[in-house]
Design an enzyme around this catalytic site. Structure first.
Site, PDB file in Angstrom:
ATOM      1  N   CYS A  86      23.971 -80.479 -24.430  1.00 36.98           N
ATOM      2  CA  CYS A  86      25.445 -81.213 -24.371  1.00 36.98           C
ATOM      3  C   CYS A  86      26.633 -80.529 -23.704  1.00 36.98           C
ATOM      4  O   CYS A  86      27.609 -81.166 -23.272  1.00 36.98           O
ATOM      5  CB  CYS A  86      25.820 -81.740 -25.826  1.00 36.98           C
ATOM      6  SG  CYS A  86      25.716 -80.007 -26.788  1.00 36.98           S
ATOM      7  N   GLU A 139      27.254 -89.138 -18.565  1.00 35.36           N
ATOM      8  CA  GLU A 139      26.800 -87.704 -18.871  1.00 35.36           C
ATOM      9  C   GLU A 139      25.333 -87.596 -18.255  1.00 35.36           C
ATOM     10  O   GLU A 139      24.475 -88.323 -18.547  1.00 35.36           O
ATOM     11  CB  GLU A 139      26.948 -87.137 -20.431  1.00 35.36           C
ATOM     12  CG  GLU A 139      26.442 -85.804 -20.597  1.00 35.36           C
ATOM     13  CD  GLU A 139      26.325 -85.601 -21.934  1.00 35.36           C
ATOM     14  OE1 GLU A 139      26.387 -84.271 -22.355  1.00 35.36           O
ATOM     15  OE2 GLU A 139      26.484 -86.411 -22.685  1.00 35.36           O
ATOM     16  N   GLU A 181      29.587 -84.382 -33.254  1.00 34.79           N
ATOM     17  CA  GLU A 181      29.582 -83.529 -32.149  1.00 34.79           C
ATOM     18  C   GLU A 181      28.843 -84.364 -30.960  1.00 34.79           C
ATOM     19  O   GLU A 181      27.533 -84.658 -31.014  1.00 34.79           O
ATOM     20  CB  GLU A 181      28.503 -82.419 -32.403  1.00 34.79           C
ATOM     21  CG  GLU A 181      29.001 -81.700 -33.470  1.00 34.79           C
ATOM     22  CD  GLU A 181      30.302 -80.626 -33.145  1.00 34.79           C
ATOM     23  OE1 GLU A 181      30.460 -80.688 -32.002  1.00 34.79           O
ATOM     24  OE2 GLU A 181      31.072 -80.156 -34.200  1.00 34.79           O
TER      25      GLU A 181
END
Length: 465
Positions: free
Chosen positions: A250, A340, A216
């Site tokens: 996330c 990110e 993940e």
């Protein structure tokens, strides 16, 4: 010497869990239910302590800590307890006529010994939610919490290690060395949540043992704001989804692609809701958390200089505080748009034609989430069909992970595998195929010497399979 002791301890736990799984005790559904009820009871018992620990680690507000972490896991346990007996039943499937008297079914069996490695941003939820699936499916589990959220790590270790046998569930605290040590052993399943870079390391280590994995990960989750949208609700939902947990989520919207026609009005609405949610001085708001450490703080502050600050931009290193920040005129080739963000900085980029937005998204690795705000269903359908992502939420942010009937996971660089609800049970279960034939009838044509012409064989197989 100390590392040698830790290594021996890890080795002992791995061996204990392997032996315990071989005893087949976890195969019993009633045992699994009993252990899940025990876990639920312990979480409720330690609830106030976890609220405090999450505040100590990330300065999470009590509401946020319960809604996104503790309550989330309890809801998952309740769902699993209600459905586990049904999920675990063998699933009968069709048997082709060629087999004559036979039955076919699929049995869900546990993989065995599992390893769950969690990150620091949701240190309770992202450690215990996978555990619910692992236990429901009948596995043992070693848990590795993040050392960057020490208060939560210490408390979850106390809760688990003092109330469950280490041969069944055990927490191993530590940092990189302990994680590397764990990954050197053969597990039957590895579940990792974290960065793409570390995910690659975990994947490589698991591959040496041919161990299946769930990764993940994350990525730059885009948010498209169409000219045909409810502007007020759109801004409100984006501000909430971006700045909850200080943007350290996330699946937080990483950047906005907004239609040029409504850009100015959209920015005005975003600024309004930032002020409404967090006040004139967001640093004083008890609804806004803090950055996990100074390393991440410094990285985020460096991003601010790659765009024009429209809202926010203030920061305080001593407090690890960064104001909710909106950037315009961002440098598209800067780290801001190449990595990110994972913090309270939101770049806004305008587009003219929808195709431009689609190309912009597709030029980047596949994200964990895609957000679309539009009242035009044709626009929504086009964006879903012409892009790829782990999941999609239309006219909202983050909320798609709350539905336990929707599998949550990534694709490509954003991850492998999906969980939540029944998907968690399925993820940690090997689907074992069973064909059970009778001795009543025998078909002679499959045995040598082969005399049937190919034309007849084709006809039989077309009909019978």
């Amino acid at each position: 010497m100390e590392q040698a002791i830790i290594s021996q301890s890890i080795k002992d736990v791995v061996q204990q869990q392997r032996s315990f799984f071989q005893s087949k005790k976890t195969i019993d559904i009633s045992y699994r239910i009993e252990q899940l009820r025990k876990l639920k009871s312990l979480i409720e018992q330690y609830e106030d302590d976890f609220i405090q620990a999450l505040h100590d680690d990330l300065r999470k507000n009590e509401f946020e800590a319960y809604a996104t972490e503790i309550g989330f896991v309890l809801a998952d346990i309740n769902k699993t307890l209600n459905k586990l007996v049904k999920w675990a039943k063998p699933k009968r499937v069709h048997t082709p006529p060629f087999f004559y008297v036979a039955s076919s079914y699929i049995v869900s069996e546990p993989y065995g010994n599992t390893l769950i490695i969690s990150p620091w941003n949701y240190p309770f939820q992202l450690l215990l939610a996978p555990l619910v699936g692992a236990l429901a499916a009948g596995n043992t589990a070693i848990l590795k919490p993040s050392e960057l959220a020490p208060a939560t790590s210490v408390l979850v270790t106390k809760m688990i290690n003092e109330h469950f046998p280490s041969s069944y569930i055990h927490v191993i605290e530590g940092a990189v060395e302990e994680t590397k040590e764990l990954l050197s052993y053969k597990f039957d399943y590895v579940f990792f949540t974290g960065s793409t870079r570390v995910g690659q390391i975990v994947y490589e280590a698991a591959a040496k043992h041919l161990t299946p994995v769930t990764l993940e990960l994350g990525g730059k989750s885009p948010c498209i704001v169409d000219s045909e949208t409810h502007l007020d609700y759109t801004a409100k939902r984006i501000v909430w989804g971006k700045f909850i947990n200080m943007g350290q989520t996330c699946i937080a919207p990483d950047y906005i692609l907004v239609n040029e026609e409504i850009k100015a009005a959209f920015i005005e609405k975003v600024a309004f809701y930032i002020n409404k949610f967090y006040g004139e001085d967001p640093q004083q708001s008890d609804s806004l958390g803090r950055i996990i450490n100074h390393s991440h703080f410094d990285r985020l502050v460096s991003y601010i200089h790659h765009g024009n600050v429209l809202v926010g931009g203030e920061y305080d290193r001593d407090e690890k505080y960064i104001a909710p920040t909106i950037l315009d005129q961002v440098e598209l080739d800067s780290p801001l748009m190449g990595e990110e963000i994972f913090g309270p900085i939101l770049p806004i980029i305008s587009y003219d034609k929808l195709g431009e937005a689609i190309d912009f998204i597709n030029d980047k690795p596949k994200p964990l989430a895609l957000y679309i705000f539009s009242t035009n269903n044709r626009t929504v359908d086009m964006l879903i069909k012409q892009t790829s992502s782990g999941g999609v939420a239309v006219n909202d942010t983050l909320m798609h992970i709350v539905n336990p009937n929707l599998p949550f996971g990534g694709v490509g660089d954003s991850g492998i595998g999906a969980y939540h609800g029944k998907s968690s049970f399925d993820l940690f279960s090997h689907k074992r195929s069973v064909l059970h034939r009778s001795f009543l009838i025998e078909e002679p044509i499959r045995y040598a010497p082969y005399k049937m012409k190919r034309s007849w064989l084709k006809k039989i197989m077309d009909w019978a399979l």
